[in-house]
Design a protein around this motif. Structure first.
Motif, short mmCIF file in Angstrom:
data_model
loop_
_atom_site.label_atom_id
_atom_site.label_comp_id
_atom_site.label_asym_id
_atom_site.label_seq_id
_atom_site.Cartn_x
_atom_site.Cartn_y
_atom_site.Cartn_z
N GLU A 198 31.07 41.03 51.19
CA GLU A 198 31.26 41.76 49.94
C GLU A 198 32.75 42.06 49.73
OE1 GLU A 198 27.00 44.16 49.64
OE2 GLU A 198 28.88 45.24 49.77
N ARG A 199 33.10 42.22 48.46
CA ARG A 199 34.47 42.60 48.15
C ARG A 199 34.70 44.02 48.67
NH1 ARG A 199 36.38 40.81 42.27
NH2 ARG A 199 35.34 38.95 43.12
N MET A 238 33.48 49.05 43.92
CA MET A 238 33.70 48.14 42.80
C MET A 238 33.21 48.71 41.48
SD MET A 238 32.81 44.41 44.38
CE MET A 238 33.02 43.67 42.77
N THR A 239 32.18 49.56 41.55
CA THR A 239 31.62 50.10 40.32
C THR A 239 32.59 51.02 39.59
OG1 THR A 239 30.60 51.88 41.61
CG2 THR A 239 29.24 49.95 41.15
N GLY A 240 33.64 51.42 40.26
CA GLY A 240 34.63 52.28 39.63
C GLY A 240 35.68 51.53 38.83
N TYR A 241 35.54 50.21 38.72
CA TYR A 241 36.54 49.36 38.07
C TYR A 241 35.87 48.45 37.06
CZ TYR A 241 39.35 51.15 41.86
OH TYR A 241 40.00 52.00 42.73
N ASP A 242 36.57 48.20 35.93
CA ASP A 242 35.92 47.41 34.89
C ASP A 242 36.59 46.07 34.62
OD1 ASP A 242 37.13 49.53 32.10
OD2 ASP A 242 38.19 48.49 33.72
N GLY A 274 43.50 49.52 41.29
CA GLY A 274 43.16 49.32 42.68
C GLY A 274 43.32 47.88 43.11
N TRP A 275 43.37 47.68 44.41
CA TRP A 275 43.34 46.35 45.04
C TRP A 275 42.10 46.27 45.91
CZ3 TRP A 275 46.43 42.31 43.95
CH2 TRP A 275 47.67 42.55 43.37
N ALA A 322 42.41 45.41 40.07
CA ALA A 322 41.37 45.87 39.16
C ALA A 322 41.79 47.15 38.46
CB ALA A 322 40.07 46.11 39.93
N ARG A 323 41.28 47.32 37.24
CA ARG A 323 41.57 48.52 36.45
C ARG A 323 40.44 49.52 36.61
NH1 ARG A 323 41.69 48.81 29.94
NH2 ARG A 323 39.47 49.19 30.32
N GLY A 324 40.79 50.77 36.87
CA GLY A 324 39.78 51.80 37.06
C GLY A 324 39.09 52.20 35.78
N ARG A 325 37.78 52.44 35.85
CA ARG A 325 37.04 52.93 34.68
C ARG A 325 37.51 54.33 34.32
NH1 ARG A 325 32.48 49.88 33.55
NH2 ARG A 325 31.80 48.49 35.22
#
Length: 122
Positions: free
Chosen positions: A43-44, A106-110, A34-35, A96-99
């Motif tokens: 917030e992001r 944002m919580t879906g990315y680690d 994701g971007w 960002a890389r997805g979990r």
């Protein structure tokens, strides 16, 4: 895992930029990506998502129809083509890389890249 975002810069309103995100490691092709973007004091926020195969994409309403997310798994690289840029697109952009599913929060990315600044002048 390291993500290196690049391609930001200064552009006039109505112009275009292409951001890149180079990923280290051999597992880039199995992760959703994701971007996001962030401005000072805010917030992001989610910008765009792409599935591991590239077969599924979706966008924030604010960029839909202007931005295109894509990926080249052979090159371990994620892209964001930004067209018809507006001053309100000015932000630091993060890949960002997805979990697992990834998603719009944002919580879906680690793992996150360091960000690249995009400035759109009016």
């Amino acid at each position: 895992v390291q993500l290196q975002a690049s391609g930001g810069g200064l552009v006039q309103a109505g112009g275009s930029l292409r951001l890149s995100c180079a990923a280290s490691g051999r597992t880039f092709s199995i992760f959703n990506m994701g971007w996001f973007r962030q401005t000072p004091g805010k917030e992001r926020e989610f910008v765009a998502f792409i599935s591991w195969s590239g077969g599924s994409t979706y966008y924030a309403d604010s960029v839909k129809g202007r931005f295109i997310i894509s990926r080249d798994n052979a090159k371990n690289t994620l892209y964001l083509q930004m067209n018809r840029l507006k001053p309100e697109d000015t932000a630091v952009y993060y890949c960002a890389r997805g979990r697992r599913e990834g998603g719009r929060t944002m919580t879906g990315y680690d793992y996150w890249g360091q960000g690249t600044l995009v400035t759109v002048s009016s």
